[in-house]
Design an enzyme around this catalytic site. Structure first.
Site, PDB file in Angstrom:
ATOM      1  N   THR A  28      83.480  78.175  96.971  1.00 15.08           N
ATOM      2  CA  THR A  28      83.544  77.591  95.634  1.00 15.08           C
ATOM      3  C   THR A  28      84.719  76.624  95.575  1.00 15.08           C
ATOM      4  O   THR A  28      85.801  76.926  96.052  1.00 15.08           O
ATOM      5  CB  THR A  28      83.724  78.697  94.563  1.00 15.08           C
ATOM      6  OG1 THR A  28      82.633  79.609  94.670  1.00 15.08           O
ATOM      7  CG2 THR A  28      83.760  78.108  93.166  1.00 15.08           C
ATOM      8  N   LEU A  67      88.865  82.068  93.442  1.00 16.00           N
ATOM      9  CA  LEU A  67      87.640  81.316  93.718  1.00 16.00           C
ATOM     10  C   LEU A  67      87.312  81.650  95.157  1.00 16.00           C
ATOM     11  O   LEU A  67      88.176  81.555  96.030  1.00 16.00           O
ATOM     12  CB  LEU A  67      87.856  79.802  93.582  1.00 16.00           C
ATOM     13  CG  LEU A  67      88.083  79.244  92.183  1.00 16.00           C
ATOM     14  CD1 LEU A  67      88.350  77.736  92.255  1.00 16.00           C
ATOM     15  CD2 LEU A  67      86.901  79.523  91.283  1.00 16.00           C
ATOM     16  N   ASP A  68      86.068  82.041  95.440  1.00 23.87           N
ATOM     17  CA  ASP A  68      85.746  82.369  96.825  1.00 23.87           C
ATOM     18  C   ASP A  68      85.777  81.110  97.683  1.00 23.87           C
ATOM     19  O   ASP A  68      85.822  79.993  97.172  1.00 23.87           O
ATOM     20  CB  ASP A  68      84.432  83.146  96.941  1.00 23.87           C
ATOM     21  CG  ASP A  68      83.208  82.379  96.495  1.00 23.87           C
ATOM     22  OD1 ASP A  68      83.112  81.175  96.779  1.00 23.87           O
ATOM     23  OD2 ASP A  68      82.326  82.989  95.869  1.00 23.87           O
ATOM     24  N   LYS A  69      85.777  81.279  98.989  1.00 27.98           N
ATOM     25  CA  LYS A  69      85.956  80.119  99.872  1.00 27.98           C
ATOM     26  C   LYS A  69      84.793  79.142  99.798  1.00 27.98           C
ATOM     27  O   LYS A  69      84.948  77.981 100.147  1.00 27.98           O
ATOM     28  CB  LYS A  69      86.236  80.553 101.304  1.00 27.98           C
ATOM     29  CG  LYS A  69      85.084  81.108 102.061  1.00 27.98           C
ATOM     30  CD  LYS A  69      85.537  81.454 103.466  1.00 27.98           C
ATOM     31  CE  LYS A  69      84.367  81.496 104.409  1.00 27.98           C
ATOM     32  NZ  LYS A  69      84.772  81.608 105.784  1.00 27.98           N
TER      33      LYS A  69
END
Length: 180
Positions: free
Chosen positions: A60, A56-58
């Site tokens: 999200t 999960l990107d930062k």
């Protein structure tokens, strides 16, 4: 007689700004975040290498699974075994039925993969069909089976929407239920 290894599995509600890496040299890494979470009681992560299943990107938040079991990523993220991932998405303007239908049918996006520090050429391709349903004028629930880099954000961008908030609510048949 061979003993089967014992693995730890952690279901974690990743907050915004945490980076999905087990590299403790990187600030805001997920290992330190889990150790500092109120439910961990300050207990360190088991003394085995543990890593996120997927990313999960930062920017999200939401559900992520952590384990040392190397068979899990191969069995749930690759090929025909890909498991659905469901997200709640807040966008910058009201959703149209045409935009939602385009998402369901699949849209063309370009993504850049990176494996072991190597970057192959970007991939431009149509996304697989997905489930998408409006929950409110500017909130969408979307379920995908692919996991291309920043895929949901790029899909919404392809139909003219900016993602204001992205939150994963389920993955591998698990939800955030029971987590704070």
């Amino acid at each position: 007689v061979l003993e089967r290894p014992i693995y730890d599995y952690i279901k974690y509600w990743k907050p915004l700004s945490v980076i999905c890496t087990s590299d403790r040299r990187i600030p805001d890494n997920i290992i330190e975040a889990i150790e500092q979470s109120p439910s961990s009681s300050g207990e360190p992560i088991p003394n085995r290498r543990i890593f996120p299943v997927g990313r999960l990107d930062k920017d999200t938040s939401g559900l992520i699974i952590m384990t040392a079991d190397g068979s899990v990523p191969n069995s749930v993220l690759r090929g025909s075994q890909k498991h659905p991932k469901t997200y709640k998405v807040k966008v910058h303007k009201p959703l149209t039925e045409d935009a939602v239908q385009s998402l369901r049918d699949g849209v063309v996006i370009t993504t850049q993969a990176q494996r072991d520090g190597k970057r192959p050429p970007p991939l431009t391709a149509r996304t697989r069909p997905c489930q998408a349903r409006p929950l409110a004028a500017d909130i969408l629930e979307i379920t995908i089976v692919e996991g291309r880099n920043r895929q949901v954000r790029k899909m919404l961008g392809a139909v003219g929407y900016e993602v204001l908030r992205l939150h994963r609510t389920s993955f591998m048949g698990m939800t955030l239920e029971g987590l704070e």
